[in-house]
Design an enzyme around this catalytic site. Structure first.
Site, PDB file in Angstrom:
ATOM      1  N   PHE A 137     -29.163  -3.962   7.323  1.00  0.00           N
ATOM      2  CA  PHE A 137     -29.112  -4.889   6.233  1.00  0.00           C
ATOM      3  C   PHE A 137     -27.587  -5.375   5.892  1.00  0.00           C
ATOM      4  CE2 PHE A 137     -32.991  -2.930   3.942  1.00  0.00           C
ATOM      5  CZ  PHE A 137     -33.789  -3.781   4.817  1.00  0.00           C
ATOM      6  N   CYS A 139     -24.810  -6.185   8.943  1.00  0.00           N
ATOM      7  CA  CYS A 139     -24.108  -6.773   9.832  1.00  0.00           C
ATOM      8  C   CYS A 139     -23.225  -7.902   9.319  1.00  0.00           C
ATOM      9  CB  CYS A 139     -24.578  -7.156  10.983  1.00  0.00           C
ATOM     10  SG  CYS A 139     -23.452  -7.790  12.471  1.00  0.00           S
ATOM     11  N   ASN A 203     -21.393   0.050   6.441  1.00  0.00           N
ATOM     12  CA  ASN A 203     -21.299  -1.083   7.836  1.00  0.00           C
ATOM     13  C   ASN A 203     -19.958  -1.500   7.440  1.00  0.00           C
ATOM     14  OD1 ASN A 203     -21.551  -2.711   9.918  1.00  0.00           O
ATOM     15  ND2 ASN A 203     -23.539  -2.931   9.532  1.00  0.00           N
ATOM     16  N   CYS A 346      15.005  19.839   3.414  1.00  0.00           N
ATOM     17  CA  CYS A 346      15.396  18.412   3.111  1.00  0.00           C
ATOM     18  C   CYS A 346      16.476  18.207   4.141  1.00  0.00           C
ATOM     19  CB  CYS A 346      16.022  18.446   1.520  1.00  0.00           C
ATOM     20  SG  CYS A 346      16.437  16.695   1.250  1.00  0.00           S
ATOM     21  N   CYS A 349      17.919  12.147   3.679  1.00  0.00           N
ATOM     22  CA  CYS A 349      17.552  11.107   4.159  1.00  0.00           C
ATOM     23  C   CYS A 349      17.519   9.990   3.216  1.00  0.00           C
ATOM     24  CB  CYS A 349      16.285  10.951   4.754  1.00  0.00           C
ATOM     25  SG  CYS A 349      14.915  10.978   3.771  1.00  0.00           S
ATOM     26  N   CYS A 356      11.755   6.168  -5.653  1.00  0.00           N
ATOM     27  CA  CYS A 356      11.604   6.706  -7.088  1.00  0.00           C
ATOM     28  C   CYS A 356      12.277   5.625  -8.011  1.00  0.00           C
ATOM     29  CB  CYS A 356      12.283   8.059  -7.356  1.00  0.00           C
ATOM     30  SG  CYS A 356      11.863   8.401  -9.208  1.00  0.00           S
ATOM     31  N   CYS A 383       4.460  11.595 -10.930  1.00  0.00           N
ATOM     32  CA  CYS A 383       3.360  10.485 -10.094  1.00  0.00           C
ATOM     33  C   CYS A 383       3.450  11.421  -8.651  1.00  0.00           C
ATOM     34  CB  CYS A 383       3.964   9.267 -10.034  1.00  0.00           C
ATOM     35  SG  CYS A 383       5.499   9.024  -9.572  1.00  0.00           S
ATOM     36  N   CYS A 386       7.541  10.654  -4.691  1.00  0.00           N
ATOM     37  CA  CYS A 386       8.581  11.340  -3.833  1.00  0.00           C
ATOM     38  C   CYS A 386       7.943  12.173  -2.665  1.00  0.00           C
ATOM     39  CB  CYS A 386       9.510  12.110  -4.804  1.00  0.00           C
ATOM     40  SG  CYS A 386       8.621  13.232  -5.729  1.00  0.00           S
TER      41      CYS A 386
END
Length: 423
Positions: A137, A139, A203, A346, A349, A356, A383, A386
């Site tokens: 049903f 595509c 699909n 670390c 870099c 951030c 959050c 980082c």
């Protein structure tokens, strides 16, 4: 070598393992499906068979890929339609497959343009020896609006065509849903009400994944033009998992048997679909990239995971993650998780500091002399951007602290403790 029971019963049919070719270019003829069986696939969904009166005329070229950095492709665009072979040839291939591989699961995918088509096709593939049927049903690149994803977005048509198929067969069948819709639950419920025994999803997603900047036309280019068509591959997995979870959360679908499709490339991907409630898994794009042999990695990886989890039977993993995905308004918002920086790992870099500052809350500070970042907890909101951008994995989840004025709950205390132990 770890050996676990990967067999699983889906819609009343027992599969040696949950992995199947999905209805697509990877299962287009007898030779391909036979090789897949011999490679160890649990089942085959033969490429969608259309009615005798509907002739397929494909474009060339018909594929394109979305790439990122060193990845060959993240997503895949497919402009191919249903099986281009005549109906009689497709039915002959089904009969030959069942004759030569009587113990392997054979699933016939069908697509009609009216009730008579659906009923007739269901009867024909049943007579040809299929073990079950999938109703396409969904595509996204059919040239007729009476077929494909336009049907899957119409619950009334889904129910009517399922009823027609039930008149044509005694076999279990599933309805293959389109993701090109806001709520998949409505057509899925209608399909079950019409007689479907299960649902397969998703699909491909309607897309334009690339545009040639010089020729100013989408890719692939067919005589100077292109069109919207299906998007698949690893990039669609999050969308597929979302729809699977929403169906499992719906009271009218919580017991429906599900076949998961969309971006399954590794055993980890497979395990995610199983944990969200799928008993059957279908693969296309990963096969197009790596070949049928990936089923060995999928099975071996899944068995090792089962061993780690202390599980002997795959059935025992089905749906274990559903209860842990809840509405956003019910999520615990009482605490913050601060990042923990591993100075030894670390490399200095500075990507975390840039991300951030430019994309979060300016909490990561930079030590010029040591060339190392430091998190200012007074600004950090937890959050964890980082950690996601760190190229060497030097930033992980760290201390969990209650927000000011919040009180820890008994249940929350247990959850926090368990989370910390897992970390």
């Amino acid at each position: 070598m770890v050996h676990k029971d990967l067999s699983i019963t889906f819609m009343g049919v027992k599969f040696p393992n949950p992995f199947c070719l999905s209805s697509s270019p990877v299962g287009n003829c007898y030779e391909m499906c036979a090789k897949a069986y011999e490679s160890g696939w649990g089942g085959v969904v033969f490429k969608t068979i259309g009615p005798k009166h509907y002739l397929i005329d494909e474009v060339s070229p018909r594929f394109d890929a979305l790439t990122k950095e060193n990845e060959p492709f993240v997503g895949f665009k497919n402009m191919e339609q249903i099986a281009e072979h005549p109906l009689e040839e497709n039915l002959a291939d089904l009969r030959k497959l069942k004759k030569n591989y009587p113990n392997n699961v054979l699933i016939a995918s069908i697509m009609g343009s009216n009730e008579e088509d659906w009923e007739t096709l269901a009867r024909l593939v049943t007579e040809a020896g299929a073990d079950m049927i999938e109703l396409n049903f969904s595509c996204p690149q059919m040239t007729s609006h009476a077929m494909g994803s336009d049907v899957g977005s119409n619950p009334k048509l889904c129910k009517k065509y399922c009823e027609a198929v039930r008149r044509g067969t005694h076999l279990p069948f599933m309805a293959k849903m389109t993701p090109n819709i806001t709520d998949m639950c409505d057509p899925a419920i209608a399909s079950i009400e019409g007689g479907a025994n299960g649902i397969s999803a998703i699909n491909t997603i309607k897309s334009i994944i690339n545009v040639d900047l010089d020729k100013k036309v989408g890719l692939p280019i067919i005589n100077g033009k292109s069109s919207i068509s299906g998007y698949s591959g690893k990039a669609v997995k999050p969308v597929a998992l979302r729809f699977i979870q929403q169906m499992r959360s719906n009271p009218k679908l919580k017991d429906a048997e599900l076949s998961g499709i969309g971006g399954i490339e590794t055993w980890e991907d497979a395990a995610e679909f199983i944990l969200l409630g799928c008993k059957n898994l279908q693969v296309t794009t990963a096969i197009m990239q790596y070949g049928y042999r990936i089923v060995e990695d999928l099975c071996n990886g899944l068995m090792h995971y089962m061993d780690e989890q202390g599980v002997d039977h795959l059935e025992d993993l089905v749906g274990l993650a559903n209860r842990n995905i809840i509405p956003a308004e019910e999520l615990d918002r009482d605490y913050i998780v601060y990042p923990e920086i591993n100075s030894d790992k670390c490399v200095g870099c500075g990507r975390c500091v840039i991300s951030c500052f430019d994309g979060a809350h300016q909490a990561m500070e930079w030590d010029e002399e040591k060339r190392r970042p430091n998190c200012n907890h007074d600004k950090c909101v937890g959050c964890l951007l980082c950690g996601l951008v760190c190229p060497v994995g030097a930033i992980k989840l760290g201390e969990k602290v209650l927000k000011p004025g919040r009180k820890i709950k008994n249940l929350q205390k247990v959850v926090l403790q368990a989370s910390m132990e897992k970390l």
